[in-house]
Scaffold this motif. Structure first.
Motif, PDB file in Angstrom:
ATOM      1  N   UNK A  26       0.837  -1.197   0.000  1.00 45.20           N
ATOM      2  CA  UNK A  26       0.000   0.000   0.000  1.00 45.20           C
ATOM      3  C   UNK A  26       0.874   1.249   0.000  1.00 45.20           C
ATOM      4  N   UNK A  27       2.080   1.112   0.550  1.00 43.84           N
ATOM      5  CA  UNK A  27       2.995   2.245   0.681  1.00 43.84           C
ATOM      6  C   UNK A  27       4.409   1.803   0.292  1.00 43.84           C
ATOM      7  N   UNK A  28       5.201   2.811  -0.079  1.00 39.04           N
ATOM      8  CA  UNK A  28       6.615   2.573  -0.387  1.00 39.04           C
ATOM      9  C   UNK A  28       7.422   3.611   0.378  1.00 39.04           C
ATOM     10  N   UNK A  29       8.413   3.144   1.142  1.00 44.35           N
ATOM     11  CA  UNK A  29       9.173   4.045   1.995  1.00 44.35           C
ATOM     12  C   UNK A  29      10.660   3.942   1.656  1.00 44.35           C
ATOM     13  N   UNK A  30      11.293   5.101   1.587  1.00 44.85           N
ATOM     14  CA  UNK A  30      12.754   5.132   1.455  1.00 44.85           C
ATOM     15  C   UNK A  30      13.295   6.168   2.429  1.00 44.85           C
ATOM     16  N   UNK A  31      14.576   6.005   2.765  1.00 43.09           N
ATOM     17  CA  UNK A  31      15.252   6.938   3.662  1.00 43.09           C
ATOM     18  C   UNK A  31      16.260   7.719   2.826  1.00 43.09           C
ATOM     19  N   UNK A  32      16.147   9.032   2.852  1.00 38.44           N
ATOM     20  CA  UNK A  32      17.036   9.857   2.022  1.00 38.44           C
ATOM     21  C   UNK A  32      18.427   9.939   2.657  1.00 38.44           C
ATOM     22  N   UNK A  33      19.298  10.756   2.065  1.00 38.72           N
ATOM     23  CA  UNK A  33      20.697  10.843   2.504  1.00 38.72           C
ATOM     24  C   UNK A  33      20.832  11.355   3.936  1.00 38.72           C
ATOM     25  N   UNK A  35      18.650  10.459   6.266  1.00 39.12           N
ATOM     26  CA  UNK A  35      17.991   9.479   7.120  1.00 39.12           C
ATOM     27  C   UNK A  35      16.527   9.765   7.368  1.00 39.12           C
ATOM     28  N   UNK A  36      15.957  10.672   6.637  1.00 38.50           N
ATOM     29  CA  UNK A  36      14.551  11.038   6.817  1.00 38.50           C
ATOM     30  C   UNK A  36      13.691  10.099   5.968  1.00 38.50           C
ATOM     31  N   UNK A  37      12.678   9.460   6.591  1.00 39.89           N
ATOM     32  CA  UNK A  37      11.821   8.557   5.813  1.00 39.89           C
ATOM     33  C   UNK A  37      10.879   9.336   4.908  1.00 39.89           C
ATOM     34  N   UNK A  38      10.685   8.834   3.721  1.00 38.17           N
ATOM     35  CA  UNK A  38       9.762   9.415   2.752  1.00 38.17           C
ATOM     36  C   UNK A  38       8.818   8.302   2.298  1.00 38.17           C
ATOM     37  N   UNK A  39       7.529   8.576   2.330  1.00 38.06           N
ATOM     38  CA  UNK A  39       6.530   7.559   2.007  1.00 38.06           C
ATOM     39  C   UNK A  39       5.660   8.066   0.856  1.00 38.06           C
ATOM     40  N   UNK A  40       5.339   7.131  -0.050  1.00 37.75           N
ATOM     41  CA  UNK A  40       4.423   7.466  -1.138  1.00 37.75           C
ATOM     42  C   UNK A  40       3.657   6.210  -1.539  1.00 37.75           C
ATOM     43  N   UNK A  41       2.673   6.386  -2.391  1.00 38.14           N
ATOM     44  CA  UNK A  41       1.868   5.244  -2.846  1.00 38.14           C
ATOM     45  C   UNK A  41       2.433   4.603  -4.109  1.00 38.14           C
ATOM     46  N   UNK A  42       3.453   5.205  -4.658  1.00 38.78           N
ATOM     47  CA  UNK A  42       4.096   4.590  -5.828  1.00 38.78           C
ATOM     48  C   UNK A  42       5.613   4.740  -5.707  1.00 38.78           C
ATOM     49  N   UNK A  43       6.336   4.020  -6.552  1.00 38.75           N
ATOM     50  CA  UNK A  43       7.803   4.024  -6.523  1.00 38.75           C
ATOM     51  C   UNK A  43       8.294   5.156  -7.408  1.00 38.75           C
ATOM     52  N   UNK A  44       9.134   6.006  -6.836  1.00 40.18           N
ATOM     53  CA  UNK A  44       9.698   7.143  -7.563  1.00 40.18           C
ATOM     54  C   UNK A  44      11.175   6.877  -7.853  1.00 40.18           C
ATOM     55  N   UNK A  55       5.422  -1.562   2.010  1.00 39.00           N
ATOM     56  CA  UNK A  55       4.695  -1.677   3.264  1.00 39.00           C
ATOM     57  C   UNK A  55       3.239  -2.039   2.996  1.00 39.00           C
ATOM     58  N   UNK A  56       2.664  -2.813   3.924  1.00 38.38           N
ATOM     59  CA  UNK A  56       1.238  -3.115   3.787  1.00 38.38           C
ATOM     60  C   UNK A  56       0.414  -1.991   4.410  1.00 38.38           C
ATOM     61  N   UNK A  57      -0.891  -2.171   4.503  1.00 36.88           N
ATOM     62  CA  UNK A  57      -1.766  -1.130   5.037  1.00 36.88           C
ATOM     63  C   UNK A  57      -1.470  -0.807   6.500  1.00 36.88           C
ATOM     64  N   UNK A  58      -0.884  -1.776   7.211  1.00 38.25           N
ATOM     65  CA  UNK A  58      -0.546  -1.572   8.620  1.00 38.25           C
ATOM     66  C   UNK A  58       0.877  -1.046   8.803  1.00 38.25           C
ATOM     67  N   UNK A  59       1.484  -0.637   7.721  1.00 39.78           N
ATOM     68  CA  UNK A  59       2.855  -0.099   7.731  1.00 39.78           C
ATOM     69  C   UNK A  59       3.892  -1.153   8.135  1.00 39.78           C
ATOM     70  N   UNK A  60       3.565  -2.408   7.880  1.00 44.39           N
ATOM     71  CA  UNK A  60       4.508  -3.495   8.144  1.00 44.39           C
ATOM     72  C   UNK A  60       5.304  -3.758   6.853  1.00 44.39           C
TER      73      UNK A  60
END
Length: 196
Positions: A26-33, A35-44, A55-60
């Motif tokens: 449901x979500x895609x998370x990456x950590x920038x240079x 260390x800040x997490x960035x979340x979106x619904x698609x892969x950039x 990540x699933x809907x429960x952020x797992x």
């Protein structure tokens, strides 16, 4: 008791694994240079650059993807190209021969054909050598009688000698062709056996 525990553990593990495989991100998370997490619904492109987690809907976390490394990708390009070429060659072999037994039969047929050609050329060489003995005897007979050797006989001897040399070269060439054919098919058969 221990067996029951192991069985239950394996069952729970398999169910959890099946659940994880069936869950869609449901979500895609990456950590920038920084260390800040960035979340979106698609892969950039940034997700790919830094690596990301699905990540699933429960952020797992259900899947982790490594960061794209262009230098490693460039270094691996020749290996990927070689592997692709090898796979293409393997497909062509399978298409042409289907299995090692078919290739073995084709090899045996090709070698038998070359053997027959060698035997035929050797018979012709033997005949030319017998002709040479006959012509030389005629030449010696003229020389013994102190007669001039006829031009036609000299021409026959020269022509015969040239034909003998050509036949010998052809026989050597056929032997080389035999060896090369055997080597060619042996490589194909060995490769097909690995693919079977």
């Amino acid at each position: 008791m221990t067996r029951t525990f192991i069985f239950l553990f394996l069952m729970i593990f398999q169910v959890t694994d099946l659940y994880a495989q069936s869950v869609k991100p449901a979500w895609y998370r990456y950590y920038d240079s920084r260390g800040i997490p960035n979340i979106s619904t698609n892969v950039t492109p940034n997700h790919i650059r830094y690596g990301y987690e699905a990540l699933d809907q429960n952020m797992q976390v259900i899947q982790r993807n490594r960061a794209y490394n262009s230098e490693a990708d460039i270094k691996q390009a020749p290996q990927r190209a070689a592997l692709a070429k090898k796979n293409e060659a393997d497909l062509k072999l399978k298409k042409a021969y289907s299995n090692s037994q078919v290739a073995l039969q084709k090899r045996n047929d090709a070698l038998l054909y070359i053997k027959k050609q060698i035997a035929f050329q050797q018979e012709q060489l033997k005949q030319l050598q017998n002709d040479r003995i006959y012509f030389k005897r005629q030449q010696l007979e003229h020389l013994r009688k102190v007669e001039t050797v006829p031009v036609a006989l000299k021409n026959k001897i020269d022509y015969n000698q040239k034909n003998i040399e050509v036949k010998k070269e052809l026989i050597v060439s056929l032997h080389t062709q035999y060896d090369n054919t055997q080597l060619y098919y042996d490589k194909i058969i060995a490769r097909l056996k690995l693919l079977e």
